[in-house]
Design a protein around this motif. Structure first.
Motif, PDB file in Angstrom:
ATOM      1  N   GLU A 258       0.829  -1.204   0.000  1.00  0.00           N
ATOM      2  CA  GLU A 258       0.000   0.000   0.000  1.00  0.00           C
ATOM      3  C   GLU A 258       0.868   1.260   0.000  1.00  0.00           C
ATOM      4  N   MET A 259       1.941   1.241   0.767  1.00  0.00           N
ATOM      5  CA  MET A 259       2.846   2.393   0.794  1.00  0.00           C
ATOM      6  C   MET A 259       3.467   2.625  -0.582  1.00  0.00           C
ATOM      7  N   VAL A 260       3.919   1.565  -1.215  1.00  0.00           N
ATOM      8  CA  VAL A 260       4.524   1.684  -2.543  1.00  0.00           C
ATOM      9  C   VAL A 260       3.494   2.195  -3.543  1.00  0.00           C
ATOM     10  N   ALA A 261       2.283   1.639  -3.504  1.00  0.00           N
ATOM     11  CA  ALA A 261       1.223   2.032  -4.450  1.00  0.00           C
ATOM     12  C   ALA A 261       0.858   3.511  -4.312  1.00  0.00           C
ATOM     13  N   SER A 262       0.973   4.054  -3.111  1.00  0.00           N
ATOM     14  CA  SER A 262       0.649   5.472  -2.904  1.00  0.00           C
ATOM     15  C   SER A 262       1.872   6.369  -3.094  1.00  0.00           C
ATOM     16  N   ASP A 263       2.956   5.801  -3.584  1.00  0.00           N
ATOM     17  CA  ASP A 263       4.216   6.531  -3.731  1.00  0.00           C
ATOM     18  C   ASP A 263       4.639   7.138  -2.393  1.00  0.00           C
ATOM     19  N   PHE A 264       4.395   6.387  -1.336  1.00  0.00           N
ATOM     20  CA  PHE A 264       4.783   6.751   0.025  1.00  0.00           C
ATOM     21  C   PHE A 264       4.104   8.027   0.515  1.00  0.00           C
ATOM     22  N   GLN A 265       2.954   8.335  -0.051  1.00  0.00           N
ATOM     23  CA  GLN A 265       2.202   9.512   0.390  1.00  0.00           C
ATOM     24  C   GLN A 265       1.238   9.193   1.518  1.00  0.00           C
ATOM     25  N   TYR A 266       0.644   7.994   1.500  1.00  0.00           N
ATOM     26  CA  TYR A 266      -0.406   7.680   2.466  1.00  0.00           C
ATOM     27  C   TYR A 266       0.152   7.209   3.797  1.00  0.00           C
ATOM     28  N   GLY A 267      -0.209   7.945   4.826  1.00  0.00           N
ATOM     29  CA  GLY A 267      -0.004   7.450   6.170  1.00  0.00           C
ATOM     30  C   GLY A 267      -1.276   6.734   6.591  1.00  0.00           C
ATOM     31  N   CYS A 268      -1.319   6.311   7.820  1.00  0.00           N
ATOM     32  CA  CYS A 268      -2.528   5.704   8.365  1.00  0.00           C
ATOM     33  C   CYS A 268      -3.460   6.833   8.794  1.00  0.00           C
ATOM     34  N   LEU A 269      -4.673   6.829   8.302  1.00  0.00           N
ATOM     35  CA  LEU A 269      -5.629   7.867   8.670  1.00  0.00           C
ATOM     36  C   LEU A 269      -5.786   7.933  10.191  1.00  0.00           C
ATOM     37  N   MET A 270      -5.889   6.773  10.837  1.00  0.00           N
ATOM     38  CA  MET A 270      -6.075   6.762  12.294  1.00  0.00           C
ATOM     39  C   MET A 270      -4.855   7.331  13.010  1.00  0.00           C
ATOM     40  N   GLN A 271      -3.668   6.962  12.562  1.00  0.00           N
ATOM     41  CA  GLN A 271      -2.457   7.470  13.194  1.00  0.00           C
ATOM     42  C   GLN A 271      -2.338   8.983  12.992  1.00  0.00           C
ATOM     43  N   ASN A 272      -2.576   9.445  11.775  1.00  0.00           N
ATOM     44  CA  ASN A 272      -2.504  10.885  11.515  1.00  0.00           C
ATOM     45  C   ASN A 272      -3.461  11.650  12.426  1.00  0.00           C
ATOM     46  N   LEU A 273      -4.701  11.178  12.502  1.00  0.00           N
ATOM     47  CA  LEU A 273      -5.688  11.880  13.322  1.00  0.00           C
ATOM     48  C   LEU A 273      -5.402  11.732  14.811  1.00  0.00           C
ATOM     49  N   ALA A 274      -4.898  10.573  15.224  1.00  0.00           N
ATOM     50  CA  ALA A 274      -4.578  10.369  16.643  1.00  0.00           C
ATOM     51  C   ALA A 274      -3.499  11.339  17.116  1.00  0.00           C
ATOM     52  N   ASN A 275      -2.622  11.728  16.205  1.00  0.00           N
ATOM     53  CA  ASN A 275      -1.547  12.652  16.571  1.00  0.00           C
ATOM     54  C   ASN A 275      -2.023  14.085  16.755  1.00  0.00           C
ATOM     55  N   GLU A 276      -3.177  14.446  16.183  1.00  0.00           N
ATOM     56  CA  GLU A 276      -3.603  15.838  16.277  1.00  0.00           C
ATOM     57  C   GLU A 276      -4.982  16.058  16.887  1.00  0.00           C
ATOM     58  N   LEU A 277      -5.816  15.040  16.982  1.00  0.00           N
ATOM     59  CA  LEU A 277      -7.190  15.253  17.426  1.00  0.00           C
ATOM     60  C   LEU A 277      -7.422  15.387  18.928  1.00  0.00           C
ATOM     61  N   PRO A 278      -6.641  14.750  19.792  1.00  0.00           N
ATOM     62  CA  PRO A 278      -6.997  14.825  21.214  1.00  0.00           C
ATOM     63  C   PRO A 278      -7.255  16.242  21.719  1.00  0.00           C
ATOM     64  N   ALA A 279      -6.514  17.203  21.232  1.00  0.00           N
ATOM     65  CA  ALA A 279      -6.724  18.580  21.678  1.00  0.00           C
ATOM     66  C   ALA A 279      -7.874  19.261  20.930  1.00  0.00           C
ATOM     67  N   LEU A 280      -8.345  18.633  19.849  1.00  0.00           N
ATOM     68  CA  LEU A 280      -9.343  19.276  19.002  1.00  0.00           C
ATOM     69  C   LEU A 280     -10.753  18.728  19.165  1.00  0.00           C
ATOM     70  N   ASP A 281     -10.882  17.411  19.261  1.00  0.00           N
ATOM     71  CA  ASP A 281     -12.213  16.807  19.213  1.00  0.00           C
ATOM     72  C   ASP A 281     -12.225  15.463  19.942  1.00  0.00           C
ATOM     73  N   ALA A 282     -12.819  15.435  21.105  1.00  0.00           N
ATOM     74  CA  ALA A 282     -12.849  14.221  21.928  1.00  0.00           C
ATOM     75  C   ALA A 282     -13.628  13.094  21.265  1.00  0.00           C
ATOM     76  N   GLU A 283     -14.718  13.416  20.579  1.00  0.00           N
ATOM     77  CA  GLU A 283     -15.533  12.372  19.945  1.00  0.00           C
ATOM     78  C   GLU A 283     -14.798  11.707  18.788  1.00  0.00           C
ATOM     79  N   LEU A 284     -14.125  12.505  17.972  1.00  0.00           N
ATOM     80  CA  LEU A 284     -13.338  11.912  16.886  1.00  0.00           C
ATOM     81  C   LEU A 284     -12.177  11.089  17.448  1.00  0.00           C
ATOM     82  N   THR A 285     -11.589  11.556  18.522  1.00  0.00           N
ATOM     83  CA  THR A 285     -10.501  10.817  19.160  1.00  0.00           C
ATOM     84  C   THR A 285     -10.989   9.445  19.626  1.00  0.00           C
ATOM     85  N   LYS A 286     -12.175   9.398  20.222  1.00  0.00           N
ATOM     86  CA  LYS A 286     -12.746   8.113  20.661  1.00  0.00           C
ATOM     87  C   LYS A 286     -12.980   7.183  19.471  1.00  0.00           C
TER      88      LYS A 286
END
Length: 193
Positions: free
Chosen positions: A95-123
């Motif tokens: 999957e990483m190769v197919a995306s030319d190394f652009q795609y991270g994990c959506l959950m990981q990306n959001l987990a790194n920034e959401l706790p301070a922004l949105d508790a429901e999305l974090t859950k």
């Protein structure tokens, strides 16, 4: 003119893709609407709560896809922990190769920034990790792992995959997935000990 259901699906797909590439905060609604090709009025018809609602649906879609992939790999490797682990690393590397190394994990990306922004999305993101990890643990239990070992091995495997994605993105090579398979797989794949 596309059907309304197409506009909704396109918006979810665009949000998922952009969140995987650049995260939640860096992705604006205007960018999502432009990429999806949906009219702005259609967007608010489908997502009256705006970006947060769209993120919920993107998370749900991403988690469902991830769970489907893990279940397929599990079914194809029933009773074989070693092959299961190798196929997981191979699938995420591909999957990483197919995306030319652009795609991270959506959950990981959001987990790194959401706790301070949105508790429901974090859950919601946390639930996605729990559900994914449980599928891996379930497979390990089916391979003869004791319940506690299956759970801890599954948590370690999911963490390794997430870390590998970050490193693969930075280095623009899937080599870290192969390294993890070569070094770590025996510890996860042996049912006793």
């Amino acid at each position: 003119m596309p059907r309304k259901t197409d506009a909704r699906a396109r918006a979810i797909a665009a949000a998922e893709r952009l969140f995987r590439i650049q995260g939640y905060t860096a992705t604006g609604l205007t960018e999502i609407i432009a990429e999806s090709g949906a009219p702005k009025g259609s967007f608010y018809f489908h997502f009256p709560r705006g970006k947060a609602q769209l993120a919920e649906e993107a998370i749900d879609h991403y988690v469902a896809s991830r769970i489907s992939l893990l279940r397929t790999i599990s079914a194809n490797t029933a009773g074989d922990a070693l092959n299961f682990v190798r196929q997981i690393f191979a699938a995420f590397a591909a999957e990483m190769v197919a995306s030319d190394f652009q795609y991270g994990c959506l959950m990981q990306n959001l987990a790194n920034e959401l706790p301070a922004l949105d508790a429901e999305l974090t859950k919601r993101v946390a639930r996605g990790f729990v559900d994914s990890t449980e599928i891996v643990a379930e497979h390990f239990r089916g391979c003869g792992f004791a319940s506690a070992r299956a759970s801890s091995s599954a948590a370690a495997l999911v963490a390794a995959v997430e870390g590998a994605r970050t490193i693969a993105r930075l280095e623009r090579t899937p080599a870290v997935f192969q390294a993890l398979a070569d070094v770590s797989v025996r510890g996860w794949a042996e049912p006793k000990g």
